[in-house]
Design a protein around this motif. Sequence first.
Motif, PDB file in Angstrom:
ATOM      1  N   LEU A  91       0.826  -1.213   0.000  1.00  0.00           N
ATOM      2  CA  LEU A  91       0.000   0.000   0.000  1.00  0.00           C
ATOM      3  C   LEU A  91       0.857   1.259   0.000  1.00  0.00           C
ATOM      4  O   LEU A  91       1.744   1.425   0.838  1.00  0.00           O
ATOM      5  N   GLU A  92       0.583   2.117  -0.958  1.00  0.00           N
ATOM      6  CA  GLU A  92       1.253   3.403  -1.056  1.00  0.00           C
ATOM      7  C   GLU A  92       0.297   4.382  -1.723  1.00  0.00           C
ATOM      8  O   GLU A  92      -0.193   4.122  -2.819  1.00  0.00           O
ATOM      9  N   VAL A  93       0.009   5.476  -1.041  1.00  0.00           N
ATOM     10  CA  VAL A  93      -0.820   6.524  -1.626  1.00  0.00           C
ATOM     11  C   VAL A  93       0.113   7.444  -2.411  1.00  0.00           C
ATOM     12  O   VAL A  93       1.046   8.014  -1.847  1.00  0.00           O
ATOM     13  N   LEU A  94      -0.158   7.552  -3.703  1.00  0.00           N
ATOM     14  CA  LEU A  94       0.702   8.330  -4.590  1.00  0.00           C
ATOM     15  C   LEU A  94      -0.055   9.523  -5.163  1.00  0.00           C
ATOM     16  O   LEU A  94      -1.266   9.459  -5.360  1.00  0.00           O
ATOM     17  N   GLN A  95       0.696  10.580  -5.458  1.00  0.00           N
ATOM     18  CA  GLN A  95       0.122  11.718  -6.164  1.00  0.00           C
ATOM     19  C   GLN A  95       0.836  11.810  -7.509  1.00  0.00           C
ATOM     20  O   GLN A  95       2.059  11.960  -7.569  1.00  0.00           O
ATOM     21  N   ARG A  96       0.024  11.675  -8.580  1.00  0.00           N
ATOM     22  CA  ARG A  96       0.568  11.722  -9.944  1.00  0.00           C
ATOM     23  C   ARG A  96      -0.298  12.624 -10.803  1.00  0.00           C
ATOM     24  O   ARG A  96      -1.514  12.486 -10.816  1.00  0.00           O
ATOM     25  N   ASP A  97       0.337  13.504 -11.507  1.00  0.00           N
ATOM     26  CA  ASP A  97      -0.369  14.388 -12.436  1.00  0.00           C
ATOM     27  C   ASP A  97      -1.551  15.085 -11.775  1.00  0.00           C
ATOM     28  O   ASP A  97      -2.626  15.207 -12.362  1.00  0.00           O
ATOM     29  N   GLY A  98      -1.379  15.498 -10.533  1.00  0.00           N
ATOM     30  CA  GLY A  98      -2.435  16.220  -9.823  1.00  0.00           C
ATOM     31  C   GLY A  98      -3.546  15.355  -9.267  1.00  0.00           C
ATOM     32  O   GLY A  98      -4.522  15.870  -8.733  1.00  0.00           O
ATOM     33  N   ASN A  99      -3.430  14.034  -9.391  1.00  0.00           N
ATOM     34  CA  ASN A  99      -4.434  13.116  -8.854  1.00  0.00           C
ATOM     35  C   ASN A  99      -3.795  12.199  -7.816  1.00  0.00           C
ATOM     36  O   ASN A  99      -2.587  11.989  -7.823  1.00  0.00           O
ATOM     37  N   PHE A 100      -4.631  11.642  -6.953  1.00  0.00           N
ATOM     38  CA  PHE A 100      -4.177  10.673  -5.966  1.00  0.00           C
ATOM     39  C   PHE A 100      -4.609   9.289  -6.424  1.00  0.00           C
ATOM     40  O   PHE A 100      -5.679   9.126  -7.001  1.00  0.00           O
ATOM     41  N   GLU A 101      -3.754   8.295  -6.156  1.00  0.00           N
ATOM     42  CA  GLU A 101      -4.122   6.923  -6.500  1.00  0.00           C
ATOM     43  C   GLU A 101      -3.438   5.955  -5.553  1.00  0.00           C
ATOM     44  O   GLU A 101      -2.426   6.273  -4.920  1.00  0.00           O
ATOM     45  N   THR A 102      -4.016   4.758  -5.472  1.00  0.00           N
ATOM     46  CA  THR A 102      -3.437   3.696  -4.664  1.00  0.00           C
ATOM     47  C   THR A 102      -4.012   2.361  -5.111  1.00  0.00           C
ATOM     48  O   THR A 102      -5.014   2.325  -5.825  1.00  0.00           O
ATOM     49  N   VAL A 103      -3.367   1.301  -4.673  1.00  0.00           N
ATOM     50  CA  VAL A 103      -3.878  -0.053  -4.846  1.00  0.00           C
ATOM     51  C   VAL A 103      -4.022  -0.639  -3.453  1.00  0.00           C
ATOM     52  O   VAL A 103      -3.060  -0.664  -2.677  1.00  0.00           O
ATOM     53  N   ILE A 104      -5.233  -1.099  -3.142  1.00  0.00           N
ATOM     54  CA  ILE A 104      -5.525  -1.666  -1.817  1.00  0.00           C
ATOM     55  C   ILE A 104      -5.760  -3.160  -1.999  1.00  0.00           C
ATOM     56  O   ILE A 104      -6.508  -3.578  -2.870  1.00  0.00           O
ATOM     57  N   VAL A 105      -5.107  -3.954  -1.145  1.00  0.00           N
ATOM     58  CA  VAL A 105      -5.298  -5.404  -1.156  1.00  0.00           C
ATOM     59  C   VAL A 105      -6.121  -5.787   0.065  1.00  0.00           C
ATOM     60  O   VAL A 105      -5.818  -5.364   1.190  1.00  0.00           O
ATOM     61  N   PHE A 106      -7.160  -6.585  -0.177  1.00  0.00           N
ATOM     62  CA  PHE A 106      -8.057  -7.042   0.883  1.00  0.00           C
ATOM     63  C   PHE A 106      -7.851  -8.524   1.122  1.00  0.00           C
ATOM     64  O   PHE A 106      -7.778  -9.306   0.164  1.00  0.00           O
ATOM     65  N   ASP A 107      -7.779  -8.913   2.388  1.00  0.00           N
ATOM     66  CA  ASP A 107      -7.682 -10.317   2.767  1.00  0.00           C
ATOM     67  C   ASP A 107      -9.074 -10.904   2.778  1.00  0.00           C
ATOM     68  O   ASP A 107      -9.964 -10.412   3.474  1.00  0.00           O
ATOM     69  N   VAL A 108      -9.273 -11.954   1.992  1.00  0.00           N
ATOM     70  CA  VAL A 108     -10.571 -12.634   1.956  1.00  0.00           C
ATOM     71  C   VAL A 108     -10.363 -14.024   2.468  1.00  0.00           C
ATOM     72  O   VAL A 108     -10.997 -14.847   2.662  1.00  0.00           O
TER      73      VAL A 108
END
Length: 133
Positions: free
Chosen positions: A116-133
């Motif tokens: 998990l890393e919250v990134l700011q790119r080209d004026g937007n925020f994005e991340t990839v979240i992994v959920f344990d199922v």
Amino acid sequence: MSGFEELDHTADWALRVWAHDLEGLFIQAAAGMFALMGVRPGEPLSGSRQIEADGPDDESLLVDFLAELLLVNEAEQLALAPTAVSLRPGRVSAVCTVAPVLEQEKEIKAVTYHGLEVLQRDGNFETVIVFDV
């Protein structure tokens, strides 16, 4: 522009989330999490619910925030949709609409920190979240 999409993941579920600001990222992450679970909410209840979480950084705040939403979902069979998110150093607070869960296809055990890393790119925020199922 903001949104979310499910990503292929070998054992768990992964969700890519993006938004023009950090508050929007939290709102989209919550919407995406409930969508992954296949939650079908009923009519919203009157009033709203305040959800708060603490953490030392954006990633911890996001994990703890989503974990709080999961806790309410599991304990009270409710779907929460954040409508306003307020962030300040070390704390997130959100006002959520609340609705009973009419149907839920899947469960999430936990929100993970895996990659998990919250990134700011080209004026937007994005991340990839992994959920344990």
